[in-house]
Every structure is written in structure tokens, then in C-alpha cells.
Design a protein around this motif. Structure first.
Motif, PDB file in Angstrom:
ATOM      1  N   VAL A 162       0.847  -1.201   0.000  1.00 10.74           N
ATOM      2  CA  VAL A 162       0.000   0.000   0.000  1.00 10.74           C
ATOM      3  C   VAL A 162       0.884   1.253   0.000  1.00 10.74           C
ATOM      4  O   VAL A 162       0.599   2.240  -0.689  1.00 10.74           O
ATOM      5  CB  VAL A 162      -0.948   0.000   1.222  1.00 10.74           C
ATOM      6  CG1 VAL A 162      -1.668   1.342   1.354  1.00 10.74           C
ATOM      7  CG2 VAL A 162      -1.966  -1.137   1.105  1.00 10.74           C
ATOM      8  N   LEU A 166       1.953   5.083  -3.196  1.00 12.99           N
ATOM      9  CA  LEU A 166       1.748   6.453  -2.718  1.00 12.99           C
ATOM     10  C   LEU A 166       2.800   7.390  -3.303  1.00 12.99           C
ATOM     11  O   LEU A 166       2.547   8.571  -3.531  1.00 12.99           O
ATOM     12  CB  LEU A 166       1.841   6.506  -1.181  1.00 12.99           C
ATOM     13  CG  LEU A 166       0.739   5.814  -0.390  1.00 12.99           C
ATOM     14  CD1 LEU A 166       1.089   5.829   1.097  1.00 12.99           C
ATOM     15  CD2 LEU A 166      -0.607   6.481  -0.624  1.00 12.99           C
ATOM     16  N   SER A 200      -7.283   7.228  -8.292  1.00 15.40           N
ATOM     17  CA  SER A 200      -6.806   7.982  -7.117  1.00 15.40           C
ATOM     18  C   SER A 200      -7.413   9.383  -7.108  1.00 15.40           C
ATOM     19  O   SER A 200      -7.784   9.907  -6.054  1.00 15.40           O
ATOM     20  CB  SER A 200      -5.283   8.062  -7.117  1.00 15.40           C
ATOM     21  OG  SER A 200      -4.720   6.767  -7.006  1.00 15.40           O
ATOM     22  N   HIS A 325      -6.177   6.783   4.236  1.00 14.45           N
ATOM     23  CA  HIS A 325      -6.278   5.341   4.025  1.00 14.45           C
ATOM     24  C   HIS A 325      -6.631   4.631   5.331  1.00 14.45           C
ATOM     25  O   HIS A 325      -7.503   3.768   5.374  1.00 14.45           O
ATOM     26  CB  HIS A 325      -4.964   4.802   3.460  1.00 14.45           C
ATOM     27  CG  HIS A 325      -4.939   3.309   3.352  1.00 14.45           C
ATOM     28  ND1 HIS A 325      -5.678   2.618   2.427  1.00 14.45           N
ATOM     29  CD2 HIS A 325      -4.301   2.366   4.087  1.00 14.45           C
ATOM     30  CE1 HIS A 325      -5.482   1.323   2.583  1.00 14.45           C
ATOM     31  NE2 HIS A 325      -4.654   1.139   3.580  1.00 14.45           N
ATOM     32  N   ARG A 326      -5.985   5.026   6.417  1.00  9.85           N
ATOM     33  CA  ARG A 326      -6.218   4.360   7.708  1.00  9.85           C
ATOM     34  C   ARG A 326      -7.615   4.632   8.233  1.00  9.85           C
ATOM     35  O   ARG A 326      -8.162   3.832   8.989  1.00  9.85           O
ATOM     36  CB  ARG A 326      -5.155   4.801   8.720  1.00  9.85           C
ATOM     37  CG  ARG A 326      -3.799   4.204   8.385  1.00  9.85           C
ATOM     38  CD  ARG A 326      -2.678   4.921   9.064  1.00  9.85           C
ATOM     39  NE  ARG A 326      -2.507   4.526  10.441  1.00  9.85           N
ATOM     40  CZ  ARG A 326      -1.763   3.499  10.831  1.00  9.85           C
ATOM     41  NH1 ARG A 326      -1.153   2.752   9.939  1.00  9.85           N
ATOM     42  NH2 ARG A 326      -1.636   3.217  12.103  1.00  9.85           N
ATOM     43  N   PHE A 330      -9.826   6.114   1.839  1.00  7.39           N
ATOM     44  CA  PHE A 330      -9.018   6.087   0.617  1.00  7.39           C
ATOM     45  C   PHE A 330      -8.561   4.642   0.379  1.00  7.39           C
ATOM     46  O   PHE A 330      -7.401   4.294   0.628  1.00  7.39           O
ATOM     47  CB  PHE A 330      -7.828   7.042   0.797  1.00  7.39           C
ATOM     48  CG  PHE A 330      -7.251   7.516  -0.505  1.00  7.39           C
ATOM     49  CD1 PHE A 330      -7.740   8.663  -1.120  1.00  7.39           C
ATOM     50  CD2 PHE A 330      -6.231   6.810  -1.127  1.00  7.39           C
ATOM     51  CE1 PHE A 330      -7.222   9.092  -2.322  1.00  7.39           C
ATOM     52  CE2 PHE A 330      -5.706   7.233  -2.335  1.00  7.39           C
ATOM     53  CZ  PHE A 330      -6.206   8.382  -2.930  1.00  7.39           C
ATOM     54  N   PRO A 331      -9.499   3.785  -0.099  1.00  4.79           N
ATOM     55  CA  PRO A 331      -9.215   2.341  -0.173  1.00  4.79           C
ATOM     56  C   PRO A 331      -8.358   1.959  -1.368  1.00  4.79           C
ATOM     57  O   PRO A 331      -8.773   1.224  -2.253  1.00  4.79           O
ATOM     58  CB  PRO A 331     -10.621   1.725  -0.257  1.00  4.79           C
ATOM     59  CG  PRO A 331     -11.452   2.779  -0.922  1.00  4.79           C
ATOM     60  CD  PRO A 331     -10.881   4.117  -0.493  1.00  4.79           C
ATOM     61  N   LEU A 332      -7.132   2.457  -1.401  1.00  3.25           N
ATOM     62  CA  LEU A 332      -6.299   2.260  -2.584  1.00  3.25           C
ATOM     63  C   LEU A 332      -5.871   0.813  -2.753  1.00  3.25           C
ATOM     64  O   LEU A 332      -5.454   0.416  -3.842  1.00  3.25           O
ATOM     65  CB  LEU A 332      -5.084   3.198  -2.555  1.00  3.25           C
ATOM     66  CG  LEU A 332      -3.956   2.881  -1.592  1.00  3.25           C
ATOM     67  CD1 LEU A 332      -2.794   2.277  -2.376  1.00  3.25           C
ATOM     68  CD2 LEU A 332      -3.492   4.148  -0.919  1.00  3.25           C
ATOM     69  N   ASP A 333      -6.004   0.003  -1.677  1.00  2.07           N
ATOM     70  CA  ASP A 333      -5.695  -1.421  -1.826  1.00  2.07           C
ATOM     71  C   ASP A 333      -6.598  -2.084  -2.873  1.00  2.07           C
ATOM     72  O   ASP A 333      -6.243  -3.106  -3.439  1.00  2.07           O
ATOM     73  CB  ASP A 333      -5.801  -2.146  -0.477  1.00  2.07           C
ATOM     74  CG  ASP A 333      -6.994  -1.669   0.327  1.00  2.07           C
ATOM     75  OD1 ASP A 333      -7.013  -0.465   0.699  1.00  2.07           O
ATOM     76  OD2 ASP A 333      -7.937  -2.455   0.528  1.00  2.07           O
TER      77      ASP A 333
END
Ligand SMILES: [Zn+2]
Ligand SMILES: [Zn+2]
Length: 364
Positions: A162, A166, A200, A325-326, A330-333
Motif C-alpha cells: 500500500v 503512494l 486515485s 487510508h487508515r 481512501f481504499p487504494l488497496d
């Protein structure tokens, strides 16, 4: 030290994994054991057009891993820190001082010259130089030397797969929206192209409360993913006769903002007509030449933005993205497809044929 790196012997490739030597860190450099490295279109386009005199060459510019050793003058990082590697910048020029290091005066020499700014390369093979320091890292390798400016500390529990994207692709898309366009909540935003950069940008628009958020993308699976990530409409450019009209209808008179990741002339000309007066067009895709009717721009007050690396200051922006993300915003996974480093050829194929949105190499 001896490392394994994906070496490009001739312009256009392929990537061949072999053993090379890596120097010890200089005073402001850090040695990073690479745990994951994203593959970005820039790796492939640069490899294709890379000058023969700068081969052999090691690419890779979305590395993530753990700091193994630091140079004598490094103050911000210590061995054991988890880092995301990003583009390099000088930290001293007017653009860097103003918080816009993506436009650093030394951008070319520090990122795409095939070596450090002073012309040296930290890599060699049998005593002969191997070009490297790509985006201050060359992270298609088990270890990379980065500068302390382009190694950004991330939480130790953030998965490396992940953290890796970035550093370029995710920062490019999200930063274009968050740092440059800065849309008001409730304003409309259109993303052309739902690859890693476009999705993104979409996630950032959703975070900021844009509505509607419209994606234009020919691949059905990517349109479906865009909808799951919060797009209010996903249009197939081959199905709609006139995208401009479709967007005007969906936005009640034209989009406030359009992010183009494709750089395709026919898409860009339609984008101009799909904007409302004083709308913003952000150009993010690796470029080509496009003709515009000047009157279509000036009579409607269209603002055109060229944006590289999301106009981000990575030291500030990457922690912001990690935080989003945390918090699950922002679920970039969802974009990531992993490949073992040894199978870098499969990652390239997946990126070229579009089956992998964001390929990320993993290292044992
Ligand atoms: Zn600079
Ligand atoms: Zn990139």
C-alpha cells in the motif's frame, strides 16, 4: 553490497533480474531494503525512449521498505524506519522553497538523468557503471539508495504494497485534486481514464465531497470499480456519441473540474466542451500535442493546469494520504495487483493489457 536488480540492457527492455553492486550511502542518503515497488506507466514509457548511452539502467520509482543504514548527515531517519520512496528534489530552489518540489529546477537531473545530480551512479556491475538513481531510487531492486528528501517515513504497520504506490501514481491522482484543483464540496468533477492515477483522483474527489463525480473509461471492469469507489456515473466513451453533451446533462450545465489522465486529443477536445464557464482542466497524462480552438478556451474562461506528481510536497502529502487510508476513506488497496519481483515480466504484461490497474512487485 551485492543486490538483485531488474536491469534494462537496451531501450525498450526487457527487465532482466541480475546481481549488481550498490555503493554505501553518502552523507545525505539512506539505504532501503525494498519490500514492495509499484510499476508506473512512466517506467515503461521511459524504458521505451531511454537513450542507449545511459544503459544498462535500473528503473523503478515507487519503492517502499525499511531503512537499513543512513549516511552520516541524515537526521530525520534511522535504521528500522519504514519508508515510502518518492520523486527527488533539491530542497533549495525557488519552487522547492515555495512548497512545490514537483517543479524543482533540478527535476530532470535528479530524477531521470540515469544518475545522481552530480553524474555519478551508485550501481555497478563487474566494476563498470550501471545507470540508476531513477527518481532518486531505482527501486526495481532488493535494495535502493535514496536521498533523505525522497524517503518519507510511514507507519510500520502500513503494508508495504500500500505504501509503495503512494510515492508516484496515487500521489499524482489524489494530489491533482487535493493540492491543485481544490474543489468545493458539491462541485462536479470528471475523471477521464480509470487507471491507477484516475481512480486515485476519483477517491480524492469523493473524500472532498464532490458531487457528481463522473468517470469516463472504456473498460467495463474499471467502470464497475469506479462506481464501487464512489463515482456517481461511469460512462463508456465508445457508447456515448457526444461525451460533452452527456456530461453537460449529468452536471446541469458543465463540469467544474476535469482531470484527464489519457492525453488523447479527441478526449481533450471533448473535455473542453464538457466544462462550464471558468471550469478547470487538469492535464496529468504523459503528453502529446493537442490542438484547441483558442476561442473555446478564452471565451469561456477555461483554466488549463499542467500537473506533475500531484503538485505535492511529499513530506506533507504522503502522511495525509496514509491518514485517509487508515480512516477507510481512501481504499487504494482495491487498485493493487501484486506480483513477485521475479515475475516482473508478468506485471508489465498486466499493466500493458490493462488487467492489472496498479501492479506492485513484492520482495521476500
Ligand atoms: Zn528544487
Ligand atoms: Zn510514476
Amino acid at each position: 553490497m551485492r543486490i538483485r536488480a531488474a536491469v534494462t540492457e537496451t531501450p525498450g527492455g526487457p527487465f532482466v533480474i541480475q546481481t549488481v553492486d550498490l555503493e554505501a550511502p553518502r552523507p545525505h542518503e539512506v539505504l532501503v531494503r525494498i519490500a514492495a515497488a509499484g510499476l508506473c506507466h512512466t517506467d515503461l514509457s521511459m524504458q521505451a525512449s531511454w537513450p542507449r548511452r545511459r544503459t544498462p539502467m535500473v528503473f523503478g520509482h515507487e519503492g517502499a521498505g525499511v531503512v537499513e543504514a543512513v549516511g552520516a548527515d541524515v537526521t530525520a531517519l534511522v535504521p528500522g524506519d519504514h519508508v515510502c520512496l518518492t520523486f527527488h528534489s533539491c530542497g533549495r530552489c525557488a519552487q522547492c522553497a515555495a512548497g512545490h518540489p514537483a517543479y524543482c529546477h533540478s527535476q530532470q537531473t535528479l530524477n531521470v538523468s540515469g544518475g545522481r545530480g552530480d553524474g555519478t551512479t551508485p550501481l555497478s556491475r563487474d566494476g563498470s557503471p550501471v545507470h540508476g538513481a531513477f527518481f532518486g531510487q531505482s527501486s526495481f531492486a532488493t535494495f535502493a539508495l535514496a536521498h533523505e528528501r525522497n524517503a518519507i517515513r510511514v507507519p510500520a504497520d502500513l503494508p508495504a504494497v500500500v505504501a509503495a504506490p503512494l510515492g508516484c501514481g496515487v500521489q499524482t491522482g489524489a494530489g491533482t485534486v487535493i493540492n491543485r484543483l481544490r474543489p468545493e464540496p458539491g462541485s462536479s468533477l470528471v475523471v477521464i481514464g480509470a487507471g491507477g492515477v484516475g481512480l486515485s483522483a476519483l477517491m480524492a474527489a469523493v473524500v472532498l465531497g464532490c458531487d457528481p463525480v463522473i468517470v469516463i473509461e472504456p473498460v467495463a471492469a474499471r467502470r464497475a470499480l469506479a462506481t464501487e469507489l464512489g463515482a456517481t456515473a461511469a460512462l463508456d466513451p465508445r457508447a456515448a456519441d457526444d461525451l460533452g453533451t452527456a456530461v453537460l446533462d449529468l452536471t446541469g450545465g458543465g463540469a467544474h473540474h476535469i482531470v484527464d489522465t489519457t492525453s488523447r486529443p479527441e478526449m481533450l477536445r471533448q473535455a473542453v466542451t464538457a466544462l462550464r464557464p471558468r471550469g478547470d482542466l487538469a492535464l496529468v497524462g504523459i503528453g502529446t500535442t493537442v490542438d484547441f480552438d483558442v476561442m473555446s478556451l478564452l471565451s469561456r474562461g477555461i483554466r488549463v493546469h499542467g500537473v506533475i506528481e500531484g503538485d505535492a510536497d511529499p513530506a506533507r502529502f504522503i502522511p495525509e494520504l496514509v491518514d485517509l487510508h487508515r480512516r477507510g476513506l481512501f481504499p487504494l488497496d482495491r487498485l493493487i495487483a501484486t506480483f513477485p519481483f521475479e515475475n516482473i515480466g508478468d506485471a508489465v504484461t498486466g499493466m500493458r493489457d490493462g488487467t492489472a490497474i496498479k501492479p506492485v512487485l513484492t520482495f521476500d
